[in-house]
Design a protein around this motif. Sequence first.
Motif, PDB file in Angstrom:
ATOM      1  N   UNK A  44      -4.769  -3.850   3.665  1.00  0.00           N
ATOM      2  CA  UNK A  44      -5.247  -2.695   2.888  1.00  0.00           C
ATOM      3  C   UNK A  44      -4.823  -1.336   3.429  1.00  0.00           C
ATOM      4  N   UNK A  45      -4.510  -1.259   4.591  1.00  0.00           N
ATOM      5  CA  UNK A  45      -3.682  -0.098   5.079  1.00  0.00           C
ATOM      6  C   UNK A  45      -2.291  -0.005   4.720  1.00  0.00           C
ATOM      7  N   UNK A  46      -1.585  -1.036   4.519  1.00  0.00           N
ATOM      8  CA  UNK A  46      -0.426  -1.125   3.855  1.00  0.00           C
ATOM      9  C   UNK A  46      -0.374  -0.692   2.386  1.00  0.00           C
ATOM     10  N   UNK A  47      -1.117  -1.232   1.766  1.00  0.00           N
ATOM     11  CA  UNK A  47      -1.492  -0.767   0.574  1.00  0.00           C
ATOM     12  C   UNK A  47      -1.767   0.550   0.068  1.00  0.00           C
ATOM     13  N   UNK A  48      -2.560   1.134   0.964  1.00  0.00           N
ATOM     14  CA  UNK A  48      -3.143   2.590   1.134  1.00  0.00           C
ATOM     15  C   UNK A  48      -1.779   3.390   1.524  1.00  0.00           C
ATOM     16  N   UNK A  49      -1.016   2.854   2.243  1.00  0.00           N
ATOM     17  CA  UNK A  49       0.198   3.777   2.617  1.00  0.00           C
ATOM     18  C   UNK A  49       1.033   3.741   1.264  1.00  0.00           C
ATOM     19  N   UNK A  50       1.145   2.554   0.564  1.00  0.00           N
ATOM     20  CA  UNK A  50       2.002   2.522  -0.665  1.00  0.00           C
ATOM     21  C   UNK A  50       1.357   3.612  -1.639  1.00  0.00           C
ATOM     22  N   UNK A  51      -0.014   3.635  -1.756  1.00  0.00           N
ATOM     23  CA  UNK A  51      -0.522   4.867  -2.742  1.00  0.00           C
ATOM     24  C   UNK A  51      -0.172   6.058  -2.348  1.00  0.00           C
ATOM     25  N   UNK A  52      -0.312   6.228  -0.800  1.00  0.00           N
ATOM     26  CA  UNK A  52      -0.095   7.788  -0.459  1.00  0.00           C
ATOM     27  C   UNK A  52       1.137   8.161  -0.876  1.00  0.00           C
ATOM     28  N   UNK A  53       2.159   7.164  -0.552  1.00  0.00           N
ATOM     29  CA  UNK A  53       3.466   7.345  -0.788  1.00  0.00           C
ATOM     30  C   UNK A  53       3.943   7.818  -2.182  1.00  0.00           C
ATOM     31  N   UNK A  54       3.302   7.058  -3.062  1.00  0.00           N
ATOM     32  CA  UNK A  54       3.256   7.267  -4.478  1.00  0.00           C
ATOM     33  C   UNK A  54       2.577   8.806  -4.913  1.00  0.00           C
ATOM     34  N   UNK A  55       1.733   9.055  -4.293  1.00  0.00           N
ATOM     35  CA  UNK A  55       1.017  10.137  -4.706  1.00  0.00           C
ATOM     36  C   UNK A  55       1.759  11.454  -4.279  1.00  0.00           C
ATOM     37  N   UNK A  56       2.440  11.153  -3.266  1.00  0.00           N
ATOM     38  CA  UNK A  56       3.220  12.421  -2.638  1.00  0.00           C
ATOM     39  C   UNK A  56       4.608  12.542  -3.109  1.00  0.00           C
ATOM     40  N   UNK A  57       5.256  11.466  -3.494  1.00  0.00           N
ATOM     41  CA  UNK A  57       6.624  11.532  -3.989  1.00  0.00           C
ATOM     42  C   UNK A  57       6.482  11.067  -5.685  1.00  0.00           C
ATOM     43  N   UNK A  58       5.693  10.630  -6.190  1.00  0.00           N
ATOM     44  CA  UNK A  58       5.915  10.374  -7.491  1.00  0.00           C
ATOM     45  C   UNK A  58       6.552   9.069  -7.763  1.00  0.00           C
ATOM     46  N   UNK A  59       6.877   8.473  -6.796  1.00  0.00           N
ATOM     47  CA  UNK A  59       7.636   7.196  -6.993  1.00  0.00           C
ATOM     48  C   UNK A  59       7.017   6.069  -5.994  1.00  0.00           C
ATOM     49  N   UNK A  60       7.456   4.702  -6.465  1.00  0.00           N
ATOM     50  CA  UNK A  60       6.760   3.727  -5.520  1.00  0.00           C
ATOM     51  C   UNK A  60       8.208   3.573  -4.515  1.00  0.00           C
ATOM     52  N   UNK A  61       7.386   3.209  -3.148  1.00  0.00           N
ATOM     53  CA  UNK A  61       8.498   2.888  -2.171  1.00  0.00           C
ATOM     54  C   UNK A  61       9.443   1.796  -2.410  1.00  0.00           C
ATOM     55  N   UNK A  62       9.087   0.717  -3.194  1.00  0.00           N
ATOM     56  CA  UNK A  62       9.817  -0.231  -3.545  1.00  0.00           C
ATOM     57  C   UNK A  62      10.126  -0.584  -4.888  1.00  0.00           C
ATOM     58  N   UNK A  63      11.156  -0.392  -5.394  1.00  0.00           N
ATOM     59  CA  UNK A  63      11.445  -0.629  -6.739  1.00  0.00           C
ATOM     60  C   UNK A  63      12.470  -1.891  -7.081  1.00  0.00           C
ATOM     61  N   UNK A  64      12.125  -2.662  -8.250  1.00  0.00           N
ATOM     62  CA  UNK A  64      13.049  -3.741  -8.655  1.00  0.00           C
ATOM     63  C   UNK A  64      12.897  -3.834 -10.100  1.00  0.00           C
ATOM     64  N   UNK A  65      13.696  -4.863 -10.672  1.00  0.00           N
ATOM     65  CA  UNK A  65      13.526  -5.452 -11.900  1.00  0.00           C
ATOM     66  C   UNK A  65      12.851  -6.687 -12.200  1.00  0.00           C
ATOM     67  N   UNK A  66      12.577  -7.236 -11.054  1.00  0.00           N
ATOM     68  CA  UNK A  66      11.821  -8.439 -11.209  1.00  0.00           C
ATOM     69  C   UNK A  66      10.925  -8.673  -9.894  1.00  0.00           C
ATOM     70  N   UNK A  67      10.074  -9.620 -10.293  1.00  0.00           N
ATOM     71  CA  UNK A  67       9.119  -9.935  -9.047  1.00  0.00           C
ATOM     72  C   UNK A  67       9.823 -10.334  -7.666  1.00  0.00           C
ATOM     73  N   UNK A  68      10.818 -11.360  -7.974  1.00  0.00           N
ATOM     74  CA  UNK A  68      11.583 -11.895  -6.594  1.00  0.00           C
ATOM     75  C   UNK A  68      12.085 -10.644  -5.838  1.00  0.00           C
TER      76      UNK A  68
END
Length: 128
Positions: A44-68
Motif C-alpha cells: 500500500x505504501x508503494x501504491x500511495x507513492x504512485x498516487x503522490x507521484x501522479x498528484x505532484x507531476x500529473x503523470x504516472x511513474x510507469x507508462x506503457x501501451x500494454x499490461x506486459x
Amino acid sequence: VADFGVARILDSTMAQTRTGEVLGSPLYMSPEQIRGEKVSGQSDIFSLGVMFYQLLTGEFPFKADNIAALTTQILQCKFVSVDTLRPDLPPSAKKIIAKAMQKNPESRFSSALEMAAALDNALKKELS
C-alpha cells in the motif's frame, strides 16, 4: 475512494476470483503484487507513492501501451524523478516518493505512520 491496486468491485454474478485474473489497477500495483507474492502494508505504501507521484507531476511513474510492458517497467525500471518533471518541488517530495516506491518492500517506509511522520516533518520544515 482509493483503490491502491488491491480493491475490487464485484457484481452479483461474480462470487469468487478466477485464476489468472488481475485484481486492482495495474498502474498502482507494487512489484510484489505483480509477482503474485503476499502483499502487506508496504504494498500500500508503494501504491500511495504512485498516487503522490501522479498528484505532484500529473503523470504516472510507469507508462506503457500494454499490461506486459507496464508490469515489466514496474518490476525492473526506474521512474523519472519528480524533480525532473517538477523542479519547483522541495527535495523532500523527491525523497518521500523515492522511498515509498522502492522495488524492495523492506526498503520502503515500514508503516503508514512512518510515512505520515515523514510528510509531517517535511511540511513543518517547508512552512517554517
